[in-house]
Design an enzyme around this catalytic site. Structure first.
Site, PDB file in Angstrom:
ATOM      1  N   GLU A 155      74.784  30.278  43.759  1.00 54.06           N
ATOM      2  CA  GLU A 155      74.932  28.832  43.565  1.00 54.06           C
ATOM      3  C   GLU A 155      73.636  28.105  43.904  1.00 54.06           C
ATOM      4  O   GLU A 155      73.239  27.152  43.223  1.00 54.06           O
ATOM      5  CB  GLU A 155      76.068  28.280  44.450  1.00 54.06           C
ATOM      6  CG  GLU A 155      77.448  28.608  43.944  1.00 54.06           C
ATOM      7  CD  GLU A 155      77.637  28.200  42.485  1.00 54.06           C
ATOM      8  OE1 GLU A 155      77.265  27.082  42.118  1.00 54.06           O
ATOM      9  OE2 GLU A 155      78.148  29.042  41.705  1.00 54.06           O
ATOM     10  N   SER A 241      60.636  45.829  41.208  1.00 54.91           N
ATOM     11  CA  SER A 241      61.478  45.697  39.998  1.00 54.91           C
ATOM     12  C   SER A 241      61.085  46.637  38.887  1.00 54.91           C
ATOM     13  O   SER A 241      61.840  46.767  37.924  1.00 54.91           O
ATOM     14  CB  SER A 241      61.404  44.321  39.377  1.00 54.91           C
ATOM     15  OG  SER A 241      61.492  43.337  40.265  1.00 54.91           O
ATOM     16  N   HIS A 370      73.577  40.403  34.782  1.00 60.53           N
ATOM     17  CA  HIS A 370      72.474  41.209  35.316  1.00 60.53           C
ATOM     18  C   HIS A 370      71.753  40.447  36.422  1.00 60.53           C
ATOM     19  O   HIS A 370      71.473  40.979  37.496  1.00 60.53           O
ATOM     20  CB  HIS A 370      71.485  41.584  34.208  1.00 60.53           C
ATOM     21  CG  HIS A 370      70.240  42.203  34.737  1.00 60.53           C
ATOM     22  ND1 HIS A 370      70.215  43.480  35.243  1.00 60.53           N
ATOM     23  CD2 HIS A 370      68.985  41.697  34.906  1.00 60.53           C
ATOM     24  CE1 HIS A 370      68.995  43.748  35.683  1.00 60.53           C
ATOM     25  NE2 HIS A 370      68.241  42.681  35.491  1.00 60.53           N
ATOM     26  N   SER A 371      71.450  39.188  36.152  1.00 60.61           N
ATOM     27  CA  SER A 371      70.763  38.328  37.139  1.00 60.61           C
ATOM     28  C   SER A 371      71.006  36.897  36.699  1.00 60.61           C
ATOM     29  O   SER A 371      71.732  36.655  35.725  1.00 60.61           O
ATOM     30  CB  SER A 371      69.257  38.618  37.139  1.00 60.61           C
ATOM     31  OG  SER A 371      68.682  38.141  35.924  1.00 60.61           O
TER      32      SER A 371
HETATM   33  C1  LIG Z   1      59.668  49.919  33.900  1.00 60.04           C
HETATM   34  C2  LIG Z   1      60.562  48.751  33.578  1.00 60.04           C
HETATM   35  N1  LIG Z   1      61.077  48.650  32.345  1.00 60.04           N
HETATM   36  C3  LIG Z   1      61.877  47.610  32.040  1.00 60.04           C
HETATM   37  C4  LIG Z   1      62.161  46.657  32.972  1.00 60.04           C
HETATM   38  C5  LIG Z   1      63.090  45.499  32.625  1.00 60.04           C
HETATM   39  N2  LIG Z   1      64.363  45.699  33.309  1.00 60.04           N
HETATM   40  C6  LIG Z   1      64.656  45.093  34.477  1.00 60.04           C
HETATM   41  S1  LIG Z   1      66.128  45.520  35.048  1.00 60.04           S
HETATM   42  C7  LIG Z   1      66.439  46.514  33.757  1.00 60.04           C
HETATM   43  C8  LIG Z   1      67.746  47.249  33.622  1.00 60.04           C
HETATM   44  C9  LIG Z   1      67.909  48.320  34.613  1.00 60.04           C
HETATM   45  O1  LIG Z   1      69.223  48.791  34.535  1.00 60.04           O
HETATM   46  P1  LIG Z   1      69.818  49.807  35.563  1.00 60.04           P
HETATM   47  O2  LIG Z   1      68.742  50.724  36.014  1.00 60.04           O
HETATM   48  O3  LIG Z   1      71.008  50.418  34.950  1.00 60.04           O
HETATM   49  O4  LIG Z   1      70.225  48.959  36.834  1.00 60.04           O
HETATM   50  P2  LIG Z   1      71.281  47.778  36.969  1.00 60.04           P
HETATM   51  O5  LIG Z   1      70.532  46.500  36.691  1.00 60.04           O
HETATM   52  O6  LIG Z   1      72.369  48.026  36.004  1.00 60.04           O
HETATM   53  O7  LIG Z   1      71.744  47.818  38.369  1.00 60.04           O
HETATM   54  C10 LIG Z   1      65.378  46.519  32.873  1.00 60.04           C
HETATM   55  C11 LIG Z   1      65.331  47.286  31.622  1.00 60.04           C
HETATM   56  C12 LIG Z   1      61.576  46.794  34.240  1.00 60.04           C
HETATM   57  N3  LIG Z   1      61.817  45.907  35.219  1.00 60.04           N
HETATM   58  N4  LIG Z   1      60.797  47.852  34.537  1.00 60.04           N
END
Ligand SMILES: Cc1ncc(C[n+]2csc(CCOP(=O)(O)OP(=O)(O)O)c2C)c(N)n1
Length: 480
Positions: A155, A241, A370-371
């Protein structure tokens, strides 16, 4: 001639298994059967025409073949084919005359270990670890705190008070139960959806708020986006990240722990998306070969932002990949705190005691977006989200279990929620008022002697702020 193929085969295998001396097949008139003999060969036995040596090389004599001529010969050859082995690096490989490809998928998917059913009742014959009242109540407290922190910080982001946030909704059991089964000396290499591990270890709500507000009291001096927590004191490496980079770091650190003879392991968390990177595969292989005490904890929550697992891989999830790399693995119900606790505790024992990596795949669901930069209703059905949020909520499942043990009540629930809510609001108010870190901090802590290009950037920034002071917040003014 009476030739009993099944019996012969069985006996041959038994002898090979027991690795006792040499194995011979001798011919007693019209009945053929295997016997074992050690050197020297007993006087009353004729040296066999056909025998296996200790390294199981097979010599099939012509005479033996002629005795069991005709249709039995092919069957016998099959027996020999099956027991003949290739001594290949990594272990002996049996030969087969059957051309058979490995199936791309098992007939049945790997089973999922659980202790509590969806109603919080222990399943019959579950071999879980016993958890006492004190630990169980703390686990529940922390799961609720994590939930409340997520909703209040989320929030705060919507109100524009912080720039970004990411929740653990639906994965509270994974966070708290795994942390509860570890020791504080175990090093954590998180992705970004494991704030609860840090919470369990004693990172305060004020510290969480300071990081999200990027103020002067933040361990990272405001240099990271919100939710990129890190704490040396709590053996929690700072969140990065860049998906999956932490996995190989955990392997290296685990190997270091092993070399130092420490009674600890490393634990790295990642999502299903993380397993679609090269880092994951390299890390698993390296850990297996180097026998590093690391627990790979995959939160298979079905989605990598908007990419479903069906667009990521065709394997039976993640658990099967462990075996491909020679890593012991288990699949657990990620919404069952007791199953996670038991599996992690066992994995830790194996990792440290046997010096080996272990892979855990927890089946769960990312029940939030996701965020704050995402709206997941754009790519998945709302009823699917709701089903996981309500019917499979890990927190209420665990609550039912502690209630049925007589360890929890409605009054305790009310008190907990109101007290945590107050603490969180207070933490946010305080964090918001704390000054931001000095801007000069941007350039510190990485290089002992900053390189020329960094010095140039600093000079440029100073000049820009001097020329346009109105465009920068007051705490950005020099001297810094
Ligand atoms: C190397 C890299 N590639 C792409 C991204 C963009 N990105 C951020 S979070 C995400 C998804 C990751 O999903 P997952 O590992 O399943 O974790 P969840 O968010 O589902 O917990 C992506 C592709 C990134 N941060 N780093």
């Amino acid at each position: 001639m009476a030739f009993c193929l099944t019996k012969a085969k069985k006996l041959i295998y038994n002898h090979l298994k027991s690795k006792m001396g040499s194995l011979g097949i001798i011919n007693h008139g019209n009945w053929t059967h295997p016997v074992s003999f050690s050197h020297p060969i007993p006087q009353n036995l004729k040296k066999p025409d056909t025998f296996f040596t200790n390294n199981t090389t097979l010599f099939a004599s012509r005479r033996f073949e002629s005795i069991i001529a005709g249709k039995h010969l092919d069957s016998l050859r099959n027996v020999f084919d099956e027991i003949e082995v290739l001594n290949f690096p990594g272990g002996k490989v049996k030969f087969t005359s059957e051309m058979k490809f490995l199936s791309e998928s098992p007939e049945e998917r790997i089973h999922c270990y659980r202790v509590l059913d969806d109603n919080g009742q222990p399943t019959v014959h579950s071999n879980s670890v016993q958890i006492g009242e004190e630990v169980a109540v703390k686990m529940y407290n922390d799961m609720v705190t994590l939930q409340l922190m997520d909703s209040i910080f989320y929030e705060a982001q919507r109100q524009g008070r912080i720039s970004f946030y990411l929740t653990t909704i639906g994965e509270e059991a994974i966070n708290i139960a795994s942390a509860a089964a570890l020791n504080i000396d175990d090093l954590i290499f998180p992705q970004y959806r494991e704030a609860g591990v840090l919470l369990w270890r004693g990172f305060s709500l004020q510290e969480f708020a300071n990081q999200c507000f990027g103020n002067r009291d933040d361990n990272g001096k405001g240099r990271q986006m919100p939710i990129h927590y890190g704490s040396k004191k709590h053996n929690y490496f700072t969140v990065a990240s860049t998906v999956a980079t932490q996995i190989s770091h955990a392997v290296g650190a685990a190997y270091a722990l092993k070399m130092d003879g420490r009674d600890a392991c490393t634990v790295t968390y990642f999502g299903d998306g993380g397993t679609s990177t090269g880092d994951f595969h390299a890390a698993l292989n390296f850990a297996a070969v180097m026998e590093a005490p690391v627990i790979f904890f995959c939160r298979n929550n079905g989605w990598a932002i908007s990419t479903p697992v069906s667009d990521q891989f065709r394997s039976d999830g993640i658990v099967v990949r462990g075996q491909a790399y020679g890593v012991r693995s288990i699949r657990v119900d990620g919404n069952d705190a007791l199953a996670i606790f038991s599996a992690i505790q066992a994995a830790r024992r194996m990792a440290i005691g046997e010096s080996r990596p272990v892979l855990i795949e927890a089946l769960t669901y990312r029940a939030g977006h996701h965020s704050t930069s995402d709206d997941s209703t754009k790519y998945r059905p709302v009823h699917e989200i709701e089903w996981w949020r309500v019917a499979r909520d890990p927190v209420s499942r665990f609550k039912k279990w502690i209630e049925s043990n007589g360890w929890w009540s409605d009054e305790a629930e009310f008190e907990l929620r109101s007290s945590v809510r107050k603490q969180l609001l207070h933490a946010i108010q305080v964090a918001e008022k704390v000054e931001k870190p000095a801007i000069a901090e941007i350039f510190t802590d990485v290089y002992d002697v900053p390189p020329a290009n960094l010095c140039e950037q600093e000079t440029l920034l100073r000049e820009t702020i001097k020329r346009h002071p109105q465009d920068y917040p007051s705490h950005f003014q020099f001297p810094l």
